[in-house]
Design an enzyme around this catalytic site. Sequence first.
Site, PDB file in Angstrom:
ATOM      1  N   LYS A 111       0.831  -1.134  -0.157  1.00 14.03           N
ATOM      2  CA  LYS A 111      -0.028  -0.119   0.133  1.00 14.03           C
ATOM      3  C   LYS A 111       0.880   1.335   0.233  1.00 14.03           C
ATOM      4  O   LYS A 111       0.453   2.214  -0.435  1.00 14.03           O
ATOM      5  CB  LYS A 111      -1.017   0.021   1.120  1.00 14.03           C
ATOM      6  CG  LYS A 111      -2.017  -1.118   1.156  1.00 14.03           C
ATOM      7  CD  LYS A 111      -3.371  -1.024   1.662  1.00 14.03           C
ATOM      8  CE  LYS A 111      -4.143  -1.765   1.530  1.00 14.03           C
ATOM      9  NZ  LYS A 111      -5.551  -1.680   2.112  1.00 14.03           N
ATOM     10  N   LYS A 194      -5.326 -10.178  -5.724  1.00  8.35           N
ATOM     11  CA  LYS A 194      -6.561 -10.563  -5.188  1.00  8.35           C
ATOM     12  C   LYS A 194      -7.571  -9.545  -5.762  1.00  8.35           C
ATOM     13  O   LYS A 194      -7.318  -8.365  -5.979  1.00  8.35           O
ATOM     14  CB  LYS A 194      -6.613 -10.652  -3.620  1.00  8.35           C
ATOM     15  CG  LYS A 194      -6.175  -9.242  -3.052  1.00  8.35           C
ATOM     16  CD  LYS A 194      -6.339  -9.332  -1.471  1.00  8.35           C
ATOM     17  CE  LYS A 194      -6.720  -8.008  -0.951  1.00  8.35           C
ATOM     18  NZ  LYS A 194      -7.500  -7.802   0.205  1.00  8.35           N
ATOM     19  N   LYS A 197     -10.991  -3.850  -3.186  1.00  4.95           N
ATOM     20  CA  LYS A 197     -12.098  -2.712  -3.268  1.00  4.95           C
ATOM     21  C   LYS A 197     -11.282  -1.590  -4.078  1.00  4.95           C
ATOM     22  O   LYS A 197     -11.632  -0.771  -4.506  1.00  4.95           O
ATOM     23  CB  LYS A 197     -12.353  -2.185  -1.708  1.00  4.95           C
ATOM     24  CG  LYS A 197     -13.379  -2.910  -1.139  1.00  4.95           C
ATOM     25  CD  LYS A 197     -13.548  -2.143   0.047  1.00  4.95           C
ATOM     26  CE  LYS A 197     -13.691  -3.142   1.426  1.00  4.95           C
ATOM     27  NZ  LYS A 197     -12.478  -3.144   2.306  1.00  4.95           N
TER      28      LYS A 197
HETATM   29  N1  AQP Z   1     -10.117 -11.055  -2.458  1.00  2.58           N
HETATM   30  C1  AQP Z   1     -10.423 -11.608  -1.381  1.00  2.58           C
HETATM   31  N2  AQP Z   1     -10.764 -13.046  -1.243  1.00  2.58           N
HETATM   32  C2  AQP Z   1     -10.946 -13.219   0.175  1.00  2.58           C
HETATM   33  N3  AQP Z   1     -11.331 -12.477   1.223  1.00  2.58           N
HETATM   34  C3  AQP Z   1     -11.214 -11.148   1.066  1.00  2.58           C
HETATM   35  N4  AQP Z   1     -11.212 -10.279   1.816  1.00  2.58           N
HETATM   36  C4  AQP Z   1     -10.822  -9.085   1.137  1.00  2.58           C
HETATM   37  N5  AQP Z   1     -10.561  -9.385   0.074  1.00  2.58           N
HETATM   38  C5  AQP Z   1     -10.560 -10.572  -0.195  1.00  2.58           C
HETATM   39  C6  AQP Z   1     -11.518 -10.302   3.118  1.00  2.58           C
HETATM   40  O1  AQP Z   1     -12.409  -9.400   3.445  1.00  2.58           O
HETATM   41  C7  AQP Z   1     -12.400  -9.057   4.970  1.00  2.58           C
HETATM   42  C8  AQP Z   1     -12.419  -7.504   4.917  1.00  2.58           C
HETATM   43  O2  AQP Z   1     -11.371  -6.964   4.040  1.00  2.58           O
HETATM   44  P1  AQP Z   1     -10.787  -5.303   4.496  1.00  2.58           P
HETATM   45  O3  AQP Z   1     -11.946  -4.405   3.873  1.00  2.58           O
HETATM   46  O4  AQP Z   1     -10.551  -5.123   5.762  1.00  2.58           O
HETATM   47  O5  AQP Z   1      -9.785  -5.100   3.890  1.00  2.58           O
HETATM   48  P2  AQP Z   1      -8.850  -5.813   2.658  1.00  2.58           P
HETATM   49  O6  AQP Z   1      -8.440  -7.013   3.198  1.00  2.58           O
HETATM   50  O7  AQP Z   1      -7.577  -4.884   2.469  1.00  2.58           O
HETATM   51  O8  AQP Z   1      -9.985  -5.897   1.565  1.00  2.58           O
HETATM   52  P3  AQP Z   1      -9.756  -5.046   0.179  1.00  2.58           P
HETATM   53  O9  AQP Z   1     -11.348  -5.307  -0.400  1.00  2.58           O
HETATM   54  O10 AQP Z   1      -8.810  -5.475  -0.543  1.00  2.58           O
HETATM   55  O11 AQP Z   1      -9.951  -3.748   0.574  1.00  2.58           O
HETATM   56  P4  AQP Z   1      -8.860  -2.558   0.080  1.00  2.58           P
HETATM   57  O12 AQP Z   1      -8.627  -2.384  -1.385  1.00  2.58           O
HETATM   58  O13 AQP Z   1      -9.669  -1.203   0.803  1.00  2.58           O
HETATM   59  O14 AQP Z   1      -7.801  -2.816   0.792  1.00  2.58           O
HETATM   60  C9  AQP Z   1     -11.037  -9.510   5.627  1.00  2.58           C
HETATM   61  O15 AQP Z   1     -11.387 -10.675   6.131  1.00  2.58           O
HETATM   62  C10 AQP Z   1     -10.368  -9.847   4.082  1.00  2.58           C
HETATM   63  O16 AQP Z   1      -9.386 -10.805   4.677  1.00  2.58           O
END
Ligand code: AQP
Length: 332
Positions: A111, A194, A197
């Site tokens: 990040k 992965k 968001k």
């Molecule tokens: N691609 C994924 N596959 C399976 N699980 C996922 N999680 C996130 N992406 C995947 C799980 O969702 C929960 C919440 O995640 P988060 O919003 O706290 O942050 P993150 O893991 O950083 O998710 P994002 O979607 O990638 O968000 P951004 O882009 O904002 O960083 C967690 O349990 C995570 O494991």
Amino acid sequence: MNRIFSGVQPTGNLHLGNYLGAIRNWVKLQKDYECIFCIVDLHALTLPQDPAELRESTREVAAAYLAAGIDEKRTIIFNQSMVGAHVELAWLLSCLTPLGWLNRMTQFKEKAGKERDLAGLGLYAYPVLMAADILVYKATHVPVGEDQKQHLELARDIAGAFNRHYNCDCFPLPEPQIFGTAARVMSLRDGTRKMSKSDVSDYSRINLMDDADLIARKFRRAKTDPERLPLSPEGFQARPEAENLIGIYSALAEISPEQALERFAGQNFSVLKEELSELAITVIGAVGAEMRRLLSDPSHIDKVLKNGAERAAAIAFPILREAQEICGLLRP
Ligand code: AQP
């Protein structure tokens, strides 16, 4: 006593990965555990956010929890910033966390990118706040997707460091719970990254509030390779997009990836994509429709969050106080 804590950042569009890798599993856990599900808005602030969008996204995550089947009467749902004990415990823990531990965190490296010196202290300290989120409830289990495993291991190390430093057993070491095939849902545009968001391409993910047409269009445009689907799991070698689409199908249909592959072995991707769309429209479409209904009454969501925060605070502050006393902070 077994207690579960987990959370989602209100950082934009919730997607299929968040649902299959996290939220859907939580619904089942409510039966057997005392559960606390948080919307981690302070974590969202580790990267720049538009204040109005952050408020909207916070309600949207709450709506997703409720629409997916989290029962707000049984389970605590709230947003992190409403319970100050998280931040207060984070400070105590940060004083015991060696920089070397934080330097190993891959999410910070990803990040922060190349301009690491310009990244905020909050982004660097993110895993310490996450440890505090969990430990301030003495949570024993933390259901997460694969991507959060490293942070959870750090939370265990930090709990151990606190207990050792003060020669106490204040904090249980939280166990990760990583579930099945959808623990890592990959981008529809690149099977090596992965689904996220923050991906700039909206076609990389299925958002929970996408309508049926958009879901179908996104699956139709999903990246594939020129071959037909393999005949056995060995055939996924160097074919991450094929493996990802089969993985998503199996998670949505609640069957094993082997069963899903049996169904589509040797066929064109178009057949899989068609069935995948139908399944996703049924599963995600229902969640999205309920989210939209809930979001039309923000005051109801705000009430759920306020009530959840009061119940969370009633657990968190006595644990914070115990930690403060162990540290020698005078609390007359
Ligand atoms: N691609 C994924 N596959 C399976 N699980 C996922 N999680 C996130 N992406 C995947 C799980 O969702 C929960 C919440 O995640 P988060 O919003 O706290 O942050 P993150 O893991 O950083 O998710 P994002 O979607 O990638 O968000 P951004 O882009 O904002 O960083 C967690 O349990 C995570 O494991």
